[in-house]
Design an enzyme around this catalytic site. Structure first.
Site, short mmCIF file in Angstrom:
data_model
loop_
_atom_site.label_atom_id
_atom_site.label_comp_id
_atom_site.label_asym_id
_atom_site.label_seq_id
_atom_site.Cartn_x
_atom_site.Cartn_y
_atom_site.Cartn_z
N GLY A 169 0.82 -1.21 0.00
CA GLY A 169 0.00 0.00 0.00
C GLY A 169 0.85 1.26 0.00
O GLY A 169 0.34 2.37 -0.07
N ASP A 171 3.37 2.54 -2.20
CA ASP A 171 3.94 2.22 -3.51
C ASP A 171 5.44 2.50 -3.68
O ASP A 171 6.16 1.68 -4.21
CB ASP A 171 3.18 2.98 -4.61
CG ASP A 171 1.69 2.72 -4.55
OD1 ASP A 171 1.22 2.14 -3.56
OD2 ASP A 171 0.98 3.09 -5.49
N ARG A 216 4.64 12.72 -7.21
CA ARG A 216 4.40 11.29 -7.40
C ARG A 216 5.75 10.61 -7.67
O ARG A 216 6.80 11.22 -7.59
CB ARG A 216 3.46 11.04 -8.59
CG ARG A 216 2.14 11.76 -8.50
CD ARG A 216 1.31 11.30 -7.32
NE ARG A 216 0.44 10.20 -7.65
CZ ARG A 216 -0.67 9.92 -6.97
NH1 ARG A 216 -1.06 10.65 -5.95
NH2 ARG A 216 -1.41 8.88 -7.29
N TYR A 369 4.53 11.55 -2.28
CA TYR A 369 3.82 10.30 -2.10
C TYR A 369 4.23 9.59 -0.80
O TYR A 369 4.00 10.11 0.28
CB TYR A 369 4.12 9.44 -3.33
CG TYR A 369 2.95 8.65 -3.87
CD1 TYR A 369 1.64 9.09 -3.76
CD2 TYR A 369 3.17 7.43 -4.52
CE1 TYR A 369 0.61 8.34 -4.29
CE2 TYR A 369 2.13 6.68 -5.05
CZ TYR A 369 0.85 7.15 -4.92
OH TYR A 369 -0.17 6.41 -5.44
N GLU A 413 -5.27 13.54 -0.11
CA GLU A 413 -4.72 12.19 -0.08
C GLU A 413 -3.52 12.14 0.89
O GLU A 413 -3.37 11.20 1.65
CB GLU A 413 -4.28 11.81 -1.50
CG GLU A 413 -3.96 10.34 -1.69
CD GLU A 413 -3.56 10.04 -3.14
OE1 GLU A 413 -3.51 10.96 -3.98
OE2 GLU A 413 -3.27 8.85 -3.43
C1 GLC Z 1 -2.23 4.35 -4.05
C2 GLC Z 1 -1.78 4.12 -2.61
C3 GLC Z 1 -2.43 2.88 -2.05
C4 GLC Z 1 -3.95 3.00 -2.19
C5 GLC Z 1 -4.35 3.32 -3.63
C6 GLC Z 1 -5.82 3.68 -3.73
O1 GLC Z 1 -1.78 3.34 -4.89
O2 GLC Z 1 -0.39 4.03 -2.55
O3 GLC Z 1 -2.09 2.68 -0.71
O4 GLC Z 1 -4.57 1.86 -1.74
O5 GLC Z 1 -3.62 4.41 -4.11
O6 GLC Z 1 -6.11 4.76 -2.91
#
Ligand code: GLC
Length: 441
Positions: A169, A171, A216, A369, A413
């Protein structure tokens, strides 16, 4: 914060969740994130449980419909619309015999927040309703945890391995990016880098419209993530093939910390509905708590992720070092040490804590990010852990700062740890949902 302010923030957060509601689930945000994501939906359900437990249950049930025959819950359930054909083709979940028959999904998983969401929803229900809710999801939850151990703990060591940074999660979290770049890069990525064609690649990126430059992943990093996905797909998402080709695999600290807590929740659920967990699963569960401690490095006084094949700790400091607090299985002494680090070290405690990498790290960028910004879900996990270890004051301070960020910049976010300014997608679902949770408790 006055009661009126609280009410208006909660109302605004509910509007965000309504705006992102789709057919049966809540998308993380409009535009960039049209599908259902595993841990996003769990955080969303936690927020929803406070005012609409029925919708919270539907959110989770929609996710469970995508369960693979082998038990995996995929990290994305792909929207069926014509507009998203390319995403379905990108993943091609049908290349695996284990994929579900009627739903297109991704071929990897995400941190196992499912049990937490199920328990939090249960806490809002009356006893009889809670029991039937638990009974409804129990079998599938057990199958998911069994899959985690069967497929992702091949040597039965207690720690599960992950095969793509998307599974964590987080990335572009530095330990993963550094391992990724130490692997042999695809020739075409090297060529793009050499010919400096990454600006051309950028034109085709979906996230190019986001406002701030550099917020990003770089296009080279993004290509490297796609290349890993491509290799996983070629191996039909089959873990034996993936491991035998010694592809990227890491026992991720955050993922395994979340698993420890999820296991505890699973045991509580089983107890409440008087079910016995399978013996083999219980044995694995017991191993994980002890195994988490192998990720501790006494020299730096921090936890790290570990390379699955070499067993070397990847000693790059990130926010994950605090997640064993959330796991809840570490000793009080160790938890106090982590709380001390969080409280006193300026690099982990800038004006708006907690940065995803310490501010003095070579990777740090306040807007990039998972390499600097503050994310609401990470703060939520740490607050929860601190509270359970009795660090109420620090938890309260972190909560206050998290809410201040949202008051200042909205449901973004992610946020700058220096000034709390927002970045990424606006009206992001889990920021809204967890704000509701923090304000309701
Ligand atoms: C990005 C985040 C990830 C999340 C996704 C949808 O890829 O890094 O953690 O689940 O977005 O929000």
């Amino acid at each position: 914060m006055s009661p009126d302010d609280k009410t208006s923030i909660v109302d605004a957060a509910k509007k965000v969740l309504d705006g992102n509601a789709r057919d049966g689930y809540t998308a993380p945000g409009a535009g960039l994130y049209p599908h259902q994501w595993l841990w996003d939906s769990c955080f969303v359900a936690i927020g929803l449980s406070h005012y609409d437990p029925e919708r919270a249950q539907k959110e989770i049930l929609h996710l469970l419909k995508s369960q693979w025959h082998n038990g995996m819950i995929p990290h994305m359930v792909l929207d069926e619309g014509l507009a998203h054909r390319a995403d379905r083709e990108f993943w091609r979940s049908y290349v695996s015999y284990d994929s579900p028959d009627k739903v297109a999904t991704s071929g990897i998983t995400q941190p196992p927040m499912l049990a937490e969401a199920i328990v939090r929803i249960g806490a809002r229900l009356k006893k009889a309703e809670r029991r039937s809710w638990f009974l409804k999801v129990y079998k599938q939850l057990v199958a998911y945890h069994q899959w985690l151990y069967n497929e992702r703990d091949p040597h039965q060591e207690g720690l599960t391995l992950q095969v793509h940074p998307w599974e964590t999660g987080m990335d572009n979290t530095p330990p993963w990016m550094s391992e990724l770049h130490s692997h042999q890069q695809n020739w075409w990525i090297r060529l793009v880098a050499k010919l400096r064609l990454d600006s051309v690649v950028t034109i085709f990126r979906r996230d190019r419209h986001l406002a701030l430059p550099g917020e990003r992943l770089s296009s080279i990093d993004a290509l490297a993530l796609y290349a890993v996905q491509h290799r996983l797909r070629r191996k039909q998402y089959n873990i034996d093939k993936i491991i035998s080709h010694s592809m990227l695999s890491i026992e991720d600290l955050a993922f395994n910390s979340i698993l420890v807590r999820a296991n505890q929740h699973l045991k509580d659920i089983a107890k409440e509905i008087r079910e016995e967990l399978p013996e083999e699963l219980l044995q694995s569960i017991n191993k994980t708590e002890a195994a988490l401690d192998q990720l501790w490095d006494p020299y730096t006084g921090q936890y790290y992720s570990r390379n699955f094949a070499s067993h070397d700790l990847i000693k790059i400091s990130t926010i994950a070092t605090f997640l064993p607090l959330y796991a809840g299985s570490i000793t009080k002494e160790r938890a106090d040490q982590l709380a001390g680090l969080l409280k006193t070290s300026k690099r982990f405690h800038p004006r708006f804590p907690v940065p995803t990498v310490p501010t003095d790290s070579k990777y740090f960028n306040e807007h990039r990010y998972w390499q600097g910004p503050v994310w609401m879900n990470m703060n939520w996990l740490i607050i929860d852990g601190l509270e359970r270890y009795g660090h109420k004051e620090l938890a309260a301070k972190l909560k206050e700062k998290s809410l201040e960020m949202v008051e200042k910049s909205g449901f973004c976010e992610y946020f700058s740890p220096h000034d709390g300014s927002g970045a990424g997608v606006k009206n992001f679902s889990w920021t809204a949902a967890l704000t509701i949770d923090l304000l309701s408790n």
